[in-house]
Scaffold this motif. Structure first.
Motif, mmCIF file in Angstrom:
data_model
loop_
_atom_site.group_PDB
_atom_site.id
_atom_site.type_symbol
_atom_site.label_atom_id
_atom_site.label_comp_id
_atom_site.label_asym_id
_atom_site.label_seq_id
_atom_site.Cartn_x
_atom_site.Cartn_y
_atom_site.Cartn_z
ATOM 1 N N PRO A 179 -9.203 19.740 11.504
ATOM 2 C CA PRO A 179 -9.821 19.245 12.737
ATOM 3 C C PRO A 179 -10.749 20.277 13.376
ATOM 4 O O PRO A 179 -10.369 21.426 13.539
ATOM 5 N N PRO A 180 -11.973 19.861 13.680
ATOM 6 C CA PRO A 180 -12.808 20.735 14.506
ATOM 7 C C PRO A 180 -12.223 20.735 15.912
ATOM 8 O O PRO A 180 -11.358 19.916 16.213
ATOM 9 N N LEU A 181 -12.678 21.636 16.701
ATOM 10 C CA LEU A 181 -12.195 21.664 18.077
ATOM 11 C C LEU A 181 -12.639 20.374 18.751
ATOM 12 O O LEU A 181 -13.831 20.161 18.982
ATOM 13 N N PRO A 182 -11.698 19.437 19.008
ATOM 14 C CA PRO A 182 -12.118 18.160 19.591
ATOM 15 C C PRO A 182 -12.503 18.313 21.057
ATOM 16 O O PRO A 182 -12.023 19.200 21.757
ATOM 17 N N GLU A 183 -13.390 17.420 21.471
ATOM 18 C CA GLU A 183 -13.782 17.402 22.872
ATOM 19 C C GLU A 183 -12.592 16.954 23.717
ATOM 20 O O GLU A 183 -11.640 16.388 23.194
ATOM 21 N N ASP A 184 -12.644 17.216 25.015
ATOM 22 C CA ASP A 184 -11.532 16.807 25.872
ATOM 23 C C ASP A 184 -11.487 15.282 25.959
ATOM 24 O O ASP A 184 -12.448 14.587 25.631
ATOM 25 N N ALA A 185 -10.361 14.766 26.390
ATOM 26 C CA ALA A 185 -10.123 13.320 26.387
ATOM 27 C C ALA A 185 -11.136 12.567 27.243
ATOM 28 O O ALA A 185 -11.617 11.500 26.845
ATOM 29 N N ASP A 186 -11.486 13.095 28.408
ATOM 30 C CA ASP A 186 -12.443 12.394 29.270
ATOM 31 C C ASP A 186 -13.819 12.287 28.615
ATOM 32 O O ASP A 186 -14.459 11.240 28.667
ATOM 33 N N ARG A 187 -14.256 13.361 27.990
ATOM 34 C CA ARG A 187 -15.552 13.338 27.298
ATOM 35 C C ARG A 187 -15.503 12.380 26.111
ATOM 36 O O ARG A 187 -16.465 11.656 25.836
ATOM 37 N N ALA A 188 -14.385 12.338 25.402
ATOM 38 C CA ALA A 188 -14.226 11.426 24.268
ATOM 39 C C ALA A 188 -14.286 9.974 24.734
ATOM 40 O O ALA A 188 -14.949 9.137 24.105
ATOM 41 N N TRP A 189 -13.602 9.660 25.837
ATOM 42 C CA TRP A 189 -13.646 8.294 26.367
ATOM 43 C C TRP A 189 -15.048 7.923 26.831
ATOM 44 O O TRP A 189 -15.503 6.794 26.638
ATOM 45 N N GLU A 190 -15.731 8.875 27.447
ATOM 46 C CA GLU A 190 -17.098 8.615 27.896
ATOM 47 C C GLU A 190 -17.992 8.262 26.702
ATOM 48 O O GLU A 190 -18.763 7.311 26.744
#
Length: 155
Positions: A62-73
């Motif tokens: 896994p690459p460093l995933p974006e935070d949950a809020d940014r992912a939902w956006e």
């Protein structure tokens, strides 16, 4: 209708490019919703239900995933003025994947297990049908037994 069909390939490509464009968690959230739909779940999904299945779709390593809020956006952003990858399913904050999106290959175990969640009791018969088509007799039997009893399946 034609505009929605035209947006489908664009949305599919945007979604497929998600991990490479800095949105591995956003991709995984959409993949979880698509996977649950392919498993036979037609009920609208809460954010929590999507989150429960999304880790099965995070790229390895896994690459460093974006935070949950940014992912939902990213997952819910309207594109081409039509729809997002995840679209509102009702006025209660529940979601579904854009209908055009599909996943190749077999569904991960985590998605089948999430489809057996008690919250999807009304979908268990359909989950059983889809599991049977996918040669997952174990999941099909569990789902059908729960559906026949009107109960939730054992974990």
């Amino acid at each position: 209708m034609a505009e929605q069909l035209a947006a489908g390939p664009l949305l599919q490509q945007t979604w497929r490019d998600g991990p490479d464009s800095g949105h591995p968690r956003g991709y995984a959230l959409v993949a979880a919703a698509v996977g649950l739909a392919q498993a036979g779940v037609s009920s609208p999904l809460t954010r929590e239900q999507i989150h429960a299945a999304h880790s099965a779709y995070l790229p390895a390593p896994p690459p460093l995933p974006e935070d949950a809020d940014r992912a939902w956006e990213w997952a819910t952003k309207q594109r081409s003025g039509m729809a997002g990858l995840l679209v509102p399913a009702d006025h209660d904050g529940r979601w579904r994947a854009f209908d055009y999106l599909t996943l190749p290959g077999p569904l991960p175990e985590a998605v089948w297990n999430a489809a057996l969640d008690p919250a999807f009791a009304q979908d268990h018969f359909d989950v059983g049908v889809m599991a049977d088509k996918a040669d997952r007799a174990d999941i099909a039997e569990t789902a059908w037994r729960a559906s026949a009893k009107g109960a939730t399946p054992p974990r």
